[in-house]
Design a protein around this motif. Structure first.
Motif, mmCIF file in Angstrom:
data_model
loop_
_atom_site.group_PDB
_atom_site.id
_atom_site.type_symbol
_atom_site.label_atom_id
_atom_site.label_comp_id
_atom_site.label_asym_id
_atom_site.label_seq_id
_atom_site.Cartn_x
_atom_site.Cartn_y
_atom_site.Cartn_z
ATOM 1 N N GLU A 224 0.840 -1.193 0.000
ATOM 2 C CA GLU A 224 0.000 0.000 0.000
ATOM 3 C C GLU A 224 0.873 1.240 0.000
ATOM 4 O OE1 GLU A 224 -3.345 2.123 2.830
ATOM 5 O OE2 GLU A 224 -3.282 -0.072 2.722
ATOM 6 N N ASP A 225 0.561 2.182 -0.866
ATOM 7 C CA ASP A 225 1.310 3.423 -0.972
ATOM 8 C C ASP A 225 0.327 4.555 -1.205
ATOM 9 O OD1 ASP A 225 3.339 5.285 -1.212
ATOM 10 O OD2 ASP A 225 3.747 4.816 -3.313
ATOM 11 N N ASP A 226 0.288 5.511 -0.250
ATOM 12 C CA ASP A 226 -0.642 6.644 -0.339
ATOM 13 C C ASP A 226 -2.081 6.182 -0.513
ATOM 14 O OD1 ASP A 226 1.426 8.496 -0.087
ATOM 15 O OD2 ASP A 226 1.789 8.552 -2.252
ATOM 16 N N GLY A 227 -2.440 5.131 0.206
ATOM 17 C CA GLY A 227 -3.813 4.652 0.189
ATOM 18 C C GLY A 227 -4.162 3.774 -0.993
ATOM 19 N N GLU A 228 -3.211 3.538 -1.884
ATOM 20 C CA GLU A 228 -3.454 2.702 -3.058
ATOM 21 C C GLU A 228 -2.585 1.455 -3.001
ATOM 22 O OE1 GLU A 228 -3.317 3.006 -7.967
ATOM 23 O OE2 GLU A 228 -2.930 4.771 -6.717
ATOM 24 N N THR A 229 -3.183 0.299 -3.231
ATOM 25 C CA THR A 229 -2.448 -0.962 -3.200
ATOM 26 C C THR A 229 -1.939 -1.291 -4.600
ATOM 27 O OG1 THR A 229 -3.763 -1.795 -1.342
ATOM 28 C CG2 THR A 229 -2.561 -3.415 -2.660
ATOM 29 N N ARG A 230 -0.632 -1.548 -4.693
ATOM 30 C CA ARG A 230 -0.015 -1.895 -5.967
ATOM 31 C C ARG A 230 0.694 -3.235 -5.839
ATOM 32 N NH1 ARG A 230 1.071 3.720 -5.572
ATOM 33 N NH2 ARG A 230 0.246 4.940 -7.319
ATOM 34 N N ARG A 231 0.744 -3.957 -6.933
ATOM 35 C CA ARG A 231 1.453 -5.240 -6.980
ATOM 36 C C ARG A 231 2.848 -5.007 -7.534
ATOM 37 N NH1 ARG A 231 0.258 -10.367 -6.205
ATOM 38 N NH2 ARG A 231 1.391 -12.016 -7.312
ATOM 39 N N TRP A 232 3.848 -5.486 -6.794
ATOM 40 C CA TRP A 232 5.246 -5.309 -7.153
ATOM 41 C C TRP A 232 5.878 -6.635 -7.547
ATOM 42 C CZ3 TRP A 232 8.600 -0.947 -6.740
ATOM 43 C CH2 TRP A 232 7.978 0.231 -6.309
ATOM 44 N N ALA A 233 6.839 -6.554 -8.450
ATOM 45 C CA ALA A 233 7.747 -7.667 -8.719
ATOM 46 C C ALA A 233 9.130 -7.233 -8.258
ATOM 47 C CB ALA A 233 7.764 -8.009 -10.203
ATOM 48 N N GLU A 234 9.805 -8.090 -7.503
ATOM 49 C CA GLU A 234 11.093 -7.736 -6.904
ATOM 50 C C GLU A 234 12.177 -8.660 -7.451
ATOM 51 O OE1 GLU A 234 11.784 -6.174 -2.592
ATOM 52 O OE2 GLU A 234 11.829 -8.353 -2.522
ATOM 53 N N TYR A 235 13.291 -8.063 -7.875
ATOM 54 C CA TYR A 235 14.381 -8.804 -8.505
ATOM 55 C C TYR A 235 15.639 -8.686 -7.644
ATOM 56 C CZ TYR A 235 11.167 -9.043 -12.373
ATOM 57 O OH TYR A 235 10.041 -9.302 -13.141
ATOM 58 N N GLY A 236 16.269 -9.856 -7.426
ATOM 59 C CA GLY A 236 17.306 -9.965 -6.405
ATOM 60 C C GLY A 236 18.605 -9.288 -6.716
ATOM 61 N N VAL A 237 18.924 -9.077 -7.983
ATOM 62 C CA VAL A 237 20.127 -8.347 -8.361
ATOM 63 C C VAL A 237 20.024 -7.998 -9.840
ATOM 64 C CG1 VAL A 237 21.612 -10.266 -9.122
ATOM 65 C CG2 VAL A 237 22.642 -8.279 -8.019
#
Length: 302
Positions: A224-237
């Motif tokens: 959640e960011d500023d009241g809005e939920t977003r889906r993230w993809a995270e990459y290790g390097v």
């Protein structure tokens, strides 16, 4: 609290929650608060052979907390070090951290690492005072997910070339061989061929002659960011040879993130003038500030 009260360290319990929340809720105003109150119950529930949440007790009240996690048979990660401001200066942080060191070393760990935001001068000073030594620094690259992103180089998803590309890169040296851990969020561990094989996906970019870059997806999550939920993809390097390779790698990541249903993506990259300016040259957004990683040799506790 009496001046001669003795501090004791024990494993956290659910009935410690109220006291812990009372001194952790507003730790970082610039981040809108602290993650510890939300994480505390889960920490207690999941403590076991590879995780230990410890609290410091003074006059029968919790006044400090720290958690240790085993990321591999020889690597530990320390997180969530907090001490009640009312009792700072009483060596509570040192007692808690040394208890984490002893727990980790007793289970075979030879090193313990932690991460501190670069703007957190107090956290850095405390880490150094506790025997942690500076190890490396990283910054997030934030390519925009795009299922139609185009790239000029060849992209492969085999972990073997991804490992070779990382091992032969300057990112390997700058990051001391570390990348994001596959299980523990915001933790870095030694990236190995086996870890790459277990990643959600791996990416390697090459031309006809040689490997030019690589990355791997660790997880997708909602935030959640500023009241809005977003889906993230995270990459290790992210490791790449030059701006051309970075452009193709970022496009491959953008495609992969979009295919994973993510609206945002972030990639851990070395904090060096070359890597950060490459991102600027390629017009890839980056986080405003780096994060620092520290390491403590646990030989004295084994």
């Amino acid at each position: 609290m009496s001046a001669d009260s003795a501090v004791t360290i024990r494993q956290a319990r659910h009935d410690d929650r109220e006291a812990i929340v009372s001194f952790t809720t507003d730790t970082w105003d610039r981040l809108g608060g602290d993650y510890v109150p939300d994480a505390f119950d889960g920490w207690v529930d999941t403590d076991g052979p590879t995780q230990r949440t410890l609290v410091a007790i003074l006059d029968e009240r919790p006044v400090g907390i720290c958690q240790g996690v085993l990321l591999s048979p020889h690597e530990a990660w320390a997180l969530g070090m907090r001490v009640d401001p009312d009792v700072r200066g009483r060596d509570i942080g040192r007692r808690l951290t040394e208890a984490v060191f002893e727990w980790a070393a007793g289970r075979g760990a030879t090193v313990c690492r932690n991460m501190v935001f670069s703007w957190n001068a107090a956290g850095m000073g405390q880490s150094r005072a506790l025997g942690f030594e500076p190890l490396t620094a990283f910054r997030w690259l934030e390519p925009t997910p795009d299922a139609d992103a185009g790239y000029d180089l060849t992209v492969e998803t085999d972990p073997a070339p991804a490992w070779s590309a990382f091992h032969g890169s300057d990112a390997f040296g700058e990051l001391c061989g570390l990348g994001l851990d596959l299980e523990e969020s915001w933790a870095l561990a030694e990236l190995t061929p086996d870890r790459l094989k277990s990643a959600e996906t791996t990416l390697a970019v090459r031309d006809a002659e040689r490997l030019r870059g690589m990355s791997y997806r660790v997880r997708t999550f909602e935030q959640e960011d500023d009241g809005e939920t977003r889906r993230w993809a995270e990459y290790g390097v992210g490791a790449w040879d030059d701006v051309e390779a970075l452009r193709s790698l970022a496009a491959a990541i953008a495609r992969d993130a979009a295919n994973a249903g993510a609206e945002c993506a972030r990639v851990l990259a070395p904090e060096t003038p070359r890597h950060v300016s490459d991102a600027a040259h390629a017009r890839i957004d980056t986080s405003e500030e780096p994060d620092f990683v520290f390491e403590r040799d646990l030989s004295a506790y084994r």
